[in-house]
Design a protein around this motif. Structure first.
Motif, mmCIF file in Angstrom:
data_model
loop_
_atom_site.group_PDB
_atom_site.id
_atom_site.type_symbol
_atom_site.label_atom_id
_atom_site.label_comp_id
_atom_site.label_asym_id
_atom_site.label_seq_id
_atom_site.Cartn_x
_atom_site.Cartn_y
_atom_site.Cartn_z
ATOM 1 N N LYS A 91 -10.767 1.051 3.687
ATOM 2 C CA LYS A 91 -9.425 1.461 4.062
ATOM 3 C C LYS A 91 -8.422 0.663 3.239
ATOM 4 O O LYS A 91 -8.465 -0.575 3.203
ATOM 5 C CB LYS A 91 -9.171 1.226 5.552
ATOM 6 C CG LYS A 91 -7.785 1.685 6.007
ATOM 7 C CD LYS A 91 -7.580 1.433 7.488
ATOM 8 C CE LYS A 91 -6.189 1.878 7.921
ATOM 9 N NZ LYS A 91 -5.948 1.607 9.368
ATOM 10 N N VAL A 92 -7.530 1.363 2.541
ATOM 11 C CA VAL A 92 -6.530 0.720 1.698
ATOM 12 C C VAL A 92 -5.150 0.947 2.307
ATOM 13 O O VAL A 92 -4.759 2.084 2.577
ATOM 14 C CB VAL A 92 -6.563 1.281 0.260
ATOM 15 C CG1 VAL A 92 -5.506 0.593 -0.609
ATOM 16 C CG2 VAL A 92 -7.953 1.111 -0.353
ATOM 17 N N THR A 93 -4.430 -0.141 2.530
ATOM 18 C CA THR A 93 -3.066 -0.034 3.042
ATOM 19 C C THR A 93 -2.147 -0.873 2.158
ATOM 20 O O THR A 93 -2.566 -1.874 1.578
ATOM 21 C CB THR A 93 -2.947 -0.526 4.493
ATOM 22 O OG1 THR A 93 -3.313 -1.909 4.558
ATOM 23 C CG2 THR A 93 -3.856 0.282 5.407
ATOM 24 N N VAL A 94 -0.885 -0.444 2.063
ATOM 25 C CA VAL A 94 0.110 -1.169 1.264
ATOM 26 C C VAL A 94 1.399 -1.255 2.063
ATOM 27 O O VAL A 94 1.907 -0.241 2.543
ATOM 28 C CB VAL A 94 0.382 -0.467 -0.081
ATOM 29 C CG1 VAL A 94 1.455 -1.239 -0.861
ATOM 30 C CG2 VAL A 94 -0.886 -0.350 -0.908
ATOM 31 N N GLU A 95 1.909 -2.479 2.206
ATOM 32 C CA GLU A 95 3.228 -2.672 2.803
ATOM 33 C C GLU A 95 4.188 -3.009 1.669
ATOM 34 O O GLU A 95 4.272 -4.152 1.216
ATOM 35 C CB GLU A 95 3.193 -3.789 3.846
ATOM 36 C CG GLU A 95 4.490 -3.904 4.633
ATOM 37 C CD GLU A 95 4.416 -4.914 5.762
ATOM 38 O OE1 GLU A 95 5.497 -5.322 6.248
ATOM 39 O OE2 GLU A 95 3.298 -5.298 6.143
ATOM 40 N N ALA A 98 -3.363 8.004 -6.609
ATOM 41 C CA ALA A 98 -2.679 8.958 -5.727
ATOM 42 C C ALA A 98 -1.941 8.224 -4.611
ATOM 43 O O ALA A 98 -0.814 8.597 -4.243
ATOM 44 C CB ALA A 98 -3.694 9.936 -5.144
ATOM 45 N N LEU A 99 -2.557 7.160 -4.081
ATOM 46 C CA LEU A 99 -1.911 6.375 -3.030
ATOM 47 C C LEU A 99 -0.678 5.653 -3.582
ATOM 48 O O LEU A 99 0.383 5.641 -2.933
ATOM 49 C CB LEU A 99 -2.901 5.368 -2.457
ATOM 50 C CG LEU A 99 -2.345 4.402 -1.402
ATOM 51 C CD1 LEU A 99 -1.857 5.173 -0.175
ATOM 52 C CD2 LEU A 99 -3.407 3.372 -1.004
ATOM 53 N N GLN A 100 -0.793 5.066 -4.764
ATOM 54 C CA GLN A 100 0.360 4.410 -5.391
ATOM 55 C C GLN A 100 1.517 5.386 -5.572
ATOM 56 O O GLN A 100 2.670 5.072 -5.269
ATOM 57 C CB GLN A 100 -0.038 3.834 -6.755
ATOM 58 C CG GLN A 100 -0.944 2.625 -6.712
ATOM 59 C CD GLN A 100 -1.447 2.264 -8.098
ATOM 60 O OE1 GLN A 100 -1.662 3.143 -8.946
ATOM 61 N NE2 GLN A 100 -1.630 0.987 -8.363
ATOM 62 N N ARG A 101 1.188 6.568 -6.063
ATOM 63 C CA ARG A 101 2.223 7.579 -6.297
ATOM 64 C C ARG A 101 2.905 7.962 -4.989
ATOM 65 O O ARG A 101 4.137 8.073 -4.918
ATOM 66 C CB ARG A 101 1.599 8.803 -6.963
ATOM 67 C CG ARG A 101 2.612 9.864 -7.363
ATOM 68 C CD ARG A 101 1.942 11.028 -8.062
ATOM 69 N NE ARG A 101 1.253 10.628 -9.284
ATOM 70 C CZ ARG A 101 -0.055 10.690 -9.465
ATOM 71 N NH1 ARG A 101 -0.828 11.159 -8.488
ATOM 72 N NH2 ARG A 101 -0.590 10.326 -10.602
#
Length: 244
Positions: A14-18, A233-236
């Protein structure tokens, strides 16, 4: 093969970014790959190192460190030891090279961006999480530079995005995004840095046990491309959302 956390061999943790975690830095992102957590901050300076002055080009560099209790046992701070370890130097250089591969220094102008990647908690893949999060912080620092008129609005200092992931072979099975318990027993361990357009920037691979063949290498690179495409895709998605 069943993995320790129940994932399929080709599945990311699971990858999450705050995004915008730090209220002080011009760009920042707290990124998690499973239990690995890295705080990436980007500091913008109008000006360049002495050796760059007058060339009309900017500079991007990076520093990496791990907090004393990021792992199961406390480690001494390198500042207290009075010496930065070889691993820290190597990863710092890797992050810097990865980011610079997508930067147009002419478009950046005579400005410097320093990325700090601090590992808060380590469970494998700290360098790949750092690169992936650092890119988000870099984008926001560049946008800050534009709002302050240090970078022309007409310029685009970034030619592509950048992300990274680990892959490896465990019990003869190629796997994506290794957690620490997998990494320590991998027969082959590899870190792969890829641009958003799918081009390789760096491939760091080592046979920890038996040597790997061309077919296994191809399988690992295919897994890495799959994983970095998902991270891109997540970064975008994150960068297209309003900045906090």
């Amino acid at each position: 093969m069943q993995r320790v956390d129940g994932r399929a061999p080709d599945q990311l943790r699971k990858v999450t970014v705050e995004r915008g975690w730090s209220s002080h830095a011009e760009g920042s992102a707290l990124i998690s790959f499973g239990e690995t957590r890295v705080l990436c901050t980007a500091s913008f300076t109008n000006g360049v190192p002495r050796w760059k002055v007058g060339k009309g080009e900017g500079w991007v560099t990076a520093e990496y460190s791990m907090l004393p209790r990021a792992t199961h046992d406390r480690s001494d701070r390198e500042a207290v030891k009075g010496k930065i370890g070889g691993r820290t130097h190597e990863i710092s250089r890797l992050i810097g090279r990865a980011l610079r591969s997508v930067v147009d220094f002419k478009a950046l102008g005579e400005n410097t961006i320093v990325i700090d990647c601090d590992v808060l908690q380590a469970d494998g893949g700290t360098r790949t999480a750092a690169i992936t999060g650092a890119y988000i912080a870099l984008v926001d620092a560049i946008e800050w530079g534009k709002t302050q008129k240090f970078i022309s609005e007409k310029k685009q200092p970034l030619s592509d995005s950048i992300a990274a992931i680990s892959v490896g072979i465990i019990d003869q099975v190629p796997m994506l995004d290794l957690a620490y318990t997998e990494d320590v027993r991998a027969e082959t361990d590899m870190n792969v840095v890829v641009t958003g357009s799918g081009k390789f920037v760096e491939v760091q691979g080592t046979a920890e046990a038996a040597p790997f063949d061309r077919a296994e290498l191809n399988a690992l690179l295919d897994l890495a491309l799959k994983g970095t495409a998902e991270l891109t895709a997540l970064q975008r998605q994150i960068l297209e959302s309003p900045r906090p």
